[in-house]
Every structure is written in structure tokens, then in C-alpha cells.
Scaffold this active site. Structure first.
Site, PDB file in Angstrom:
ATOM      1  N   ASP A 106       1.007  -1.126   0.008  1.00 15.92           N
ATOM      2  CA  ASP A 106      -0.121   0.137  -0.013  1.00 15.92           C
ATOM      3  C   ASP A 106       0.921   1.153   0.025  1.00 15.92           C
ATOM      4  O   ASP A 106       1.354   1.819  -1.028  1.00 15.92           O
ATOM      5  CB  ASP A 106      -0.994  -0.131   1.195  1.00 15.92           C
ATOM      6  CG  ASP A 106      -1.939   0.833   1.457  1.00 15.92           C
ATOM      7  OD1 ASP A 106      -2.519   1.309   0.297  1.00 15.92           O
ATOM      8  OD2 ASP A 106      -2.294   1.374   2.481  1.00 15.92           O
ATOM      9  N   THR A 107       1.385   1.785   1.190  1.00 16.66           N
ATOM     10  CA  THR A 107       2.214   2.913   1.289  1.00 16.66           C
ATOM     11  C   THR A 107       3.594   2.313   0.660  1.00 16.66           C
ATOM     12  O   THR A 107       4.614   3.244   0.484  1.00 16.66           O
ATOM     13  CB  THR A 107       2.288   3.571   2.694  1.00 16.66           C
ATOM     14  OG1 THR A 107       2.748   2.713   3.634  1.00 16.66           O
ATOM     15  CG2 THR A 107       0.979   4.090   2.952  1.00 16.66           C
ATOM     16  N   GLY A 108       3.933   0.976   1.260  1.00 22.87           N
ATOM     17  CA  GLY A 108       5.231   0.638   0.897  1.00 22.87           C
ATOM     18  C   GLY A 108       5.951   0.359   2.071  1.00 22.87           C
ATOM     19  O   GLY A 108       7.020  -0.159   2.105  1.00 22.87           O
TER      20      GLY A 108
END
Ligand code: IMP
Length: 178
Positions: A106-108
Site C-alpha cells: 500500500d504505502t510501501g
């Protein structure tokens, strides 16, 4: 079922079990080729990655090992930005070919953190393998993001290992918030 409700929130069918299984078979063909004679270590990221890893590994026909790490950074539908690690990486990753298996990037933040932790062990190589990737939600560059089953828009999804506040992991299909 095309529509479901979890914690009073509506979700619609997004990826069905058949499509997931087909894509996993293709990914496994690639992994079988890329890791021939390397005896890779698949490290499944719990909780969300348990079904993906289980189904993926059944299609892997080269010698390999399997380990797990348990982390969490989500509360409800938002990433908290702090990674809680409940059990640690195996200590014997030195000179091994490591493949981190995640449910979703997702955000990483989670996968980057894990890649860095694996690198501290001086492995022969590190790859990441994620079922889902939300490119538009990414906040950090991921190196490497090697195997991706599905790129998806940034909506919240549940099912097939992914939860919404604890519920929904047991669903065969993947649903997205409407
Ligand atoms: P990241 O650190 O922001 O990349 O988030 C990764 C973790 O957040 C994943 O391993 C999931 O557990 C969780 N997550 C991210 N997006 C979703 C979603 O859409 N549904 C359920 N869990 C999610």
C-alpha cells in the site's frame, strides 16, 4: 456473493477466487524458472499473506524452504506508519535467496522495512512477491518490487487473507469498499 457488509461497511466483489488462482499459477511458473537450483527461502508476512503463500507454495515445484514473520501496521483502514513485529525473521538467511511474500503493498512502508531487515542478514538476494499492489498509494520507493500478482486502484480491499479490523480474512474472493 457480489456484495457483502463487514463492520457495517459495504464491499463489492473485486477479484474472484478463480482469477486469483490463475494468476498465482502464472507467478509460480516464473518463480520456478527464476529460482531453479537456488533453494530459495519464502518468508510469508503474517497475518495477511497466509492464504497467498499457502496457495503459491503448492505451485512451486523446486526445492524451497518456508518461514514466516508476523508484523502489523494497520488499524481499521489506515496504515499507522509504525511497524509492530511480533515474531522475528529466521536468523539463518545469510547467503540465501530470500523471497518476501506479502498480501498487499500500500504505502510501501511494511515491505521496505522488511527488505531492510532481510538485507542485514547478508542474503545472496532479496526479492518481494506481493498479491496486490496499489501504485497510487505508494509513499516510498520499493527496491526491489519483484513479483506482483495484481496492480489495483487505491480502494480498501478485504478477503483472501486481508482483513478489515480483524474480519474478512476467510473470504475466498477479494472485495473492495464501495
Ligand atoms: P503498507 O505498509 O502501507 O504498504 O501496508 C501494508 C499492510 O497494510 C499490508 O500488509 C496489509 O496488512 C495492510 N493493508 C494495506 N492495504 C490494505 C487493504 O486495502 N486492505 C487490508 N489491509 C491492507
Amino acid at each position: 456473493m457480489d456484495r457483502i457488509e463487514i463492520h457495517q461497511k459495504a464491499f463489492e466483489l473485486f477479484l474472484d477466487a478463480d482469477a486469483i488462482a490463475k494468476r498465482i499459477r502464472l507467478l509460480a511458473v516464473q518463480l520456478n524458472l527464476d529460482y531453479e537450483n537456488k533453494i530459495p527461502v519464502f518468508v510469508g508476512v503474517l497475518n495477511g499473506g497466509f492464504l497467498f503463500l499457502a496457495d503459491l507454495i503448492k505451485e512451486i515445484n523446486i526445492p524451497c524452504e518456508i518461514e514466516f514473520i508476523k508484523v502489523s501496521s494497520y488499524k481499521g483502514q489506515e496504515s499507522t506508519g509504525t511497524l509492530r513485529q511480533s515474531f522475528a525473521l529466521p536468523t539463518n538467511l545469510q547467503n540465501r535467496h530470500v523471497i518476501l511474500v506479502e498480501d498487499i503493498v500500500d504505502t510501501g512502508f511494511t515491505i521496505n522495512n522488511l527488505v531492510n531487515k532481510v538485507k542485514e542478514h547478508k542474503p545472496a538476494s532479496v526479492a518481494t512477491c506481493t498479491l496486490l499492489f496499489k501504485p497510487d498509494a505508494l509513499k516510498e520507493k520499493i527496491d526491489p518490487l519483484t513479483y506482483i500478482a495484481f496492480e489495483i486502484p487505491p480502494a480498501f480491499v478485504v478477503g483472501y487473507g486481508l482483513d478489515f479490523d480483524g474480519l474478512g480474512r476467510n473470504l475466498k474472493d477479494i472485495y473492495r469498499a464501495v
